[in-house]
Structure formats: structure tokens, C-alpha cells
Write a protein that holds these residues in place. Structure first.
Motif, short mmCIF file in Angstrom:
data_model
loop_
_atom_site.label_atom_id
_atom_site.label_comp_id
_atom_site.label_asym_id
_atom_site.label_seq_id
_atom_site.Cartn_x
_atom_site.Cartn_y
_atom_site.Cartn_z
N THR A 16 0.84 -1.19 0.00
CA THR A 16 0.00 0.00 0.00
C THR A 16 0.88 1.24 0.00
O THR A 16 1.82 1.34 0.80
CB THR A 16 -0.91 0.03 1.24
N HIS A 17 0.59 2.16 -0.91
CA HIS A 17 1.32 3.44 -0.97
C HIS A 17 0.29 4.54 -0.82
O HIS A 17 -0.65 4.65 -1.61
CB HIS A 17 2.07 3.58 -2.29
N SER A 18 0.41 5.35 0.24
CA SER A 18 -0.59 6.37 0.53
C SER A 18 0.04 7.75 0.65
O SER A 18 1.22 7.89 0.95
CB SER A 18 -1.34 6.02 1.82
N ILE A 19 -0.78 8.76 0.40
CA ILE A 19 -0.37 10.15 0.55
C ILE A 19 -1.20 10.77 1.68
O ILE A 19 -2.44 10.74 1.65
CB ILE A 19 -0.58 10.94 -0.75
N HIS A 20 -0.53 11.28 2.68
CA HIS A 20 -1.19 11.90 3.82
C HIS A 20 -1.10 13.43 3.67
O HIS A 20 0.00 13.99 3.62
CB HIS A 20 -0.52 11.46 5.12
N SER A 26 2.20 17.59 3.02
CA SER A 26 1.82 16.20 2.77
C SER A 26 3.06 15.32 2.80
O SER A 26 4.18 15.82 2.62
CB SER A 26 1.11 16.06 1.42
N PHE A 27 2.85 14.05 3.04
CA PHE A 27 3.96 13.10 2.99
C PHE A 27 3.42 11.76 2.51
O PHE A 27 2.23 11.48 2.58
CB PHE A 27 4.67 12.96 4.34
N GLU A 28 4.32 10.92 2.02
CA GLU A 28 3.95 9.60 1.50
C GLU A 28 4.36 8.51 2.49
O GLU A 28 5.33 8.67 3.24
CB GLU A 28 4.62 9.36 0.15
N MET A 29 3.61 7.42 2.46
CA MET A 29 3.90 6.31 3.35
C MET A 29 3.63 5.00 2.61
O MET A 29 2.66 4.91 1.85
CB MET A 29 3.03 6.39 4.60
N SER A 30 4.49 4.02 2.80
CA SER A 30 4.32 2.71 2.17
C SER A 30 4.29 1.63 3.23
O SER A 30 4.94 1.75 4.28
CB SER A 30 5.47 2.44 1.18
N SER A 31 3.53 0.57 2.96
CA SER A 31 3.46 -0.55 3.91
C SER A 31 3.23 -1.84 3.15
O SER A 31 2.71 -1.85 2.03
CB SER A 31 2.34 -0.32 4.94
#
Length: 250
Positions: A16-20, A26-31
Motif C-alpha cells: 500500500t502506498h498512501s499520501i497523507h 503532505s507526505f507519503e507512506m508505504s506498507s
């Protein structure tokens, strides 16, 4: 003492790659996630010898020859699309020929092996039909015929299965089933046997094509269609061992 059932489990992983977005910034996060943990643990605890290949590993490491596949008694496909098996890097990136692993699986079953397809967004036909097993060699040995389109039946209110054949080994000892939150729709194959259903749709069905056996479980092995109540159900480990044992002719 008999040898343990050797099982290859492919699928049930995703990234999962999300943008907060927080006001101006804003920042991106991957899991990374795996969804078959509870099923695999239940089988291992029961003495089944499980080899697990997450989807991104199966893409290149899933068996490409009869000799490799024949090391296993049973193969489980769970939430892994046909394209992952049809298009390894050597074909999709380097344009090299590679064996058709869906045909290999069909030959494996007809030759005496076992195959279980578990439901999800990327098995059967799945979301937006991206599972893509319709008209494939694998569909040819399943206990059901697949839809050509998106086959999801979302049941957010919860739905309980009806056991049609309480005497079948795949559901032996199982009562008071929990609810599910959805499943993949399909049509029972004329040569198949219906074990359980949701309304008029197959839930658990089995078939014996050639010398082998195949089965479908049209809902999830865990979240999200398989809710926490299903995973915590006392029948959960019994169910999977029952199905795998039947497929392995044990």
C-alpha cells in the motif's frame, strides 16, 4: 507414520502506498501486508508442510515445470491474479518465452494433484474482473464456471452459509458457522459437488477432474470478507485441514 501433506500457498500479499495531506504539507507512506497468516499458521500447526510464496515472490518463483510442481500434494491460490502467474519478468519485461503456469496447474490436477482456490479481489474473476481466470486452463479444472465480469458479492450486513452436504469430509465436525462479508459469485460445474452455498451461489464446492481433485472456497481466508469472528472461530483450523486433507486424498 505417513509423510506430511506438502502444500504450496501462493498469494495473499499486497503493498500500500498512501499520501497523507495535513493542511499545507503532505507526505507519503508505504506498507506491506500479508493476509494468509492465520490460515497458514493453522495448517502448519496441524502438521502440513507449507511453502509460502507471497504474490511478488510467486511472480518469478512459482513452479515452471512438472518436476517442480510434483513436489507438492496441494496448491492453494488465494487472492493472486492470473497475470501474476502468466507474466513473469522474463516475459513481460524481457519478452522471453516462458511456460504457461496455468496450464501446468491444470495438468498437475488432472495428473493427481490437488488445487484450492480461495476467494478474494484477485481470484475467481475478482474486482473489475482483474483476477482474469475466466477461460483459462485453471477454470477448466475448477468445480465452478466463472463470470466474465466483476464477480464480487459484497455483503456488509454479514451473511451465513448454508451447508448442503453435512456429511462431506470438507465440513466434518463443523457447526454454527460465523458470518462472512462477501464472496465471489460463480456457477456450479455439472461434474462438481456442492458442499455449501450462499443463497443460490456456491460457497464450498469440490470436483475430481482426471486423477486429481479441486475445491473452491468462495470467500476470504481472512479479512476483509472473512471477519475476525471467522478467524477466531474454533472451526477455523478444522476447516482448512479438512479441505486440504480431502484434496491430498488423506
Amino acid at each position: 507414520m505417513s509423510e506430511p501433506i506438502k502444500l504450496l500457498f501462493a498469494g495473499e500479499s499486497w503493498m500500500t502506498h498512501s499520501i497523507h495531506v495535513k493542511g499545507f504539507d503532505s507526505f507519503e507512506m508505504s506498507s506491506y501486508h500479508e493476509g494468509g497468516t492465520e490460515m497458514i499458521a493453522a495448517l502448519c500447526d496441524a502438521g502440513v508442510d507449507v511453502t509460502y510464496q507471497p504474490s511478488h515472490i510467486a511472480a518469478d518463483s512459482f513452479p515452471t515445470s512438472k518436476e517442480e510442481l510434483d513436489k507438492f500434494d496441494v496448491v492453494v491460490l488465494s487472492d493472486i491474479g492470473a497475470n501474476t502467474l502468466l507474466l513473469p519478468d522474463r516475459t513481460i519485461i524481457r519478452s522471453e518465452r516462458s511456460g504457461n503456469r496455468l496450464q501446468l496447474l491444470a495438468d498437475f490436477v488432472r495428473g493427481g494433484g490437488g488445487l484450492l482456490m480461495v476467494g478474494g479481489y484477485l481470484t475467481f474473476q475478482g474486482i473489475q474482473a482483474k483476477g482474469n481466470y475466466k477461460d483459462s486452463p485453471v477454470e477448466g479444472i475448477l468445480p465452478v464456471s466463472l463470470q466474465a465480469s466483476d464477480d464480487r458479492s459484497e455483503q456488509p450486513q454479514g451473511i451465513r452459509p448454508e451447508i448442503v452436504d453435512t456429511a462431506h469430509p470438507t465440513v466434518a465436525g463443523l457447526t454454527e458457522w460465523p458470518h462472512f462479508l462477501g464472496f465471489n459469485k460463480s456457477t456450479l460445474h455439472p461434474d462438481a459437488h456442492l458442499v455449501a452455498r450462499f443463497g443460490d451461489q456456491p460457497f464450498i464446492a469440490v470436483r475430481q477432474p482426471g486423477a486429481g481433485r479441486s475445491a473452491i472456497f468462495s470467500s476470504d481466508c481472512g479479512p476483509h470478507w472473512g471477519p475476525p469472528e471467522f478467524v477466531a472461530w474454533e472451526g477455523y483450523p478444522i476447516l482448512w485441514l479438512n479441505i486440504v486433507s480431502w484434496l491430498a486424498k488423506r
